[in-house]
Motif scaffolding. Structure first.
Motif, PDB file in Angstrom:
ATOM      1  N   PRO A  93       5.598   3.831   8.167  1.00 11.95           N
ATOM      2  CA  PRO A  93       5.780   3.089   9.640  1.00 11.95           C
ATOM      3  C   PRO A  93       7.315   2.761   9.988  1.00 11.95           C
ATOM      4  O   PRO A  93       7.873   2.181   8.823  1.00 11.95           O
ATOM      5  N   ARG A  94       7.924   3.168  11.033  1.00 10.09           N
ATOM      6  CA  ARG A  94       9.139   3.158  11.158  1.00 10.09           C
ATOM      7  C   ARG A  94       9.953   1.574  11.115  1.00 10.09           C
ATOM      8  O   ARG A  94      10.948   1.509  10.894  1.00 10.09           O
ATOM      9  N   GLU A  95       8.912   0.860  11.150  1.00  8.33           N
ATOM     10  CA  GLU A  95       9.616  -0.755  11.291  1.00  8.33           C
ATOM     11  C   GLU A  95       9.783  -1.245   9.964  1.00  8.33           C
ATOM     12  O   GLU A  95      10.202  -2.513   9.971  1.00  8.33           O
ATOM     13  N   LEU A  96       9.315  -0.327   8.961  1.00  4.88           N
ATOM     14  CA  LEU A  96       9.618  -0.919   7.685  1.00  4.88           C
ATOM     15  C   LEU A  96      11.122  -1.039   7.196  1.00  4.88           C
ATOM     16  O   LEU A  96      11.231  -1.170   6.074  1.00  4.88           O
ATOM     17  N   ALA A  97      11.813  -0.258   7.952  1.00  2.00           N
ATOM     18  CA  ALA A  97      13.214   0.218   7.653  1.00  2.00           C
ATOM     19  C   ALA A  97      14.145  -0.159   8.788  1.00  2.00           C
ATOM     20  O   ALA A  97      13.643   0.012  10.092  1.00  2.00           O
ATOM     21  N   PRO A  98      15.543  -0.563   8.850  1.00  2.00           N
ATOM     22  CA  PRO A  98      16.321  -0.584   9.896  1.00  2.00           C
ATOM     23  C   PRO A  98      16.101   0.713  10.816  1.00  2.00           C
ATOM     24  O   PRO A  98      15.985   1.784  10.320  1.00  2.00           O
ATOM     25  N   ARG A 118       0.716  -1.212  -0.105  1.00  2.00           N
ATOM     26  CA  ARG A 118      -0.014  -0.061   0.150  1.00  2.00           C
ATOM     27  C   ARG A 118       0.830   1.253  -0.089  1.00  2.00           C
ATOM     28  O   ARG A 118       1.875   1.384   0.254  1.00  2.00           O
ATOM     29  N   TRP A 119       0.244   2.390  -0.250  1.00  8.08           N
ATOM     30  CA  TRP A 119       0.904   3.574  -0.434  1.00  8.08           C
ATOM     31  C   TRP A 119       1.007   4.292   1.131  1.00  8.08           C
ATOM     32  O   TRP A 119       0.050   4.058   1.673  1.00  8.08           O
ATOM     33  N   PHE A 120       2.072   5.171   1.394  1.00  7.85           N
ATOM     34  CA  PHE A 120       2.227   5.979   2.473  1.00  7.85           C
ATOM     35  C   PHE A 120       2.660   7.284   2.068  1.00  7.85           C
ATOM     36  O   PHE A 120       3.469   7.430   1.198  1.00  7.85           O
ATOM     37  N   ALA A 121       2.119   8.298   2.601  1.00  6.02           N
ATOM     38  CA  ALA A 121       2.863   9.706   2.518  1.00  6.02           C
ATOM     39  C   ALA A 121       4.068   9.463   3.025  1.00  6.02           C
ATOM     40  O   ALA A 121       4.215   8.789   3.980  1.00  6.02           O
TER      41      ALA A 121
END
Length: 105
Positions: A75-80, A67-70
């Motif tokens: 969400p911070r947990e999508l990256a280290p 899905r798309w996010f601005a």
């Protein structure tokens, strides 16, 4: 890396995109929750232009959802840890445009 990024977006999310700039490469400690951090992950971030449909079509067996996010809502947990903030700062500063040497002519 550029051709691979475009291919992976197409294969896993069903979206056509064209890389337009390089944001950077971040190397961070990596471990699953509760485990010691004895490995590292290297992630490259690119800016890209969307081509065609904006509707993600997740590939079964590859990802559960897309899905798309601005930028401020990712969400911070999508990256280290710390990497997302650095990548977003690089995006805000304007991605570096390179000759994109690994793109076929």
């Amino acid at each position: 890396p550029i051709v691979a990024a475009e291919r992976e977006v197409r294969e896993e999310v069903g979206i056509e995109a064209r890389v337009t700039g390089y944001l950077g490469t971040w190397i961070d400690p990596y471990a699953d929750a509760g485990e010691e951090t004895d490995e590292h992950v290297s992630v490259q971030y690119f800016a890209a232009a969307l081509l065609g449909s904006h509707s993600p079509r997740p590939a079964p067996g590859e990802i559960a959802e897309a899905r798309w996010f601005a930028p401020g809502e990712i969400p911070r947990e999508l990256a280290p840890p710390g990497t997302l903030e650095a990548a977003l700062a690089a995006l805000a500063a304007g991605p570096r445009v390179t000759a994109l040497p690994d793109r076929p002519a």
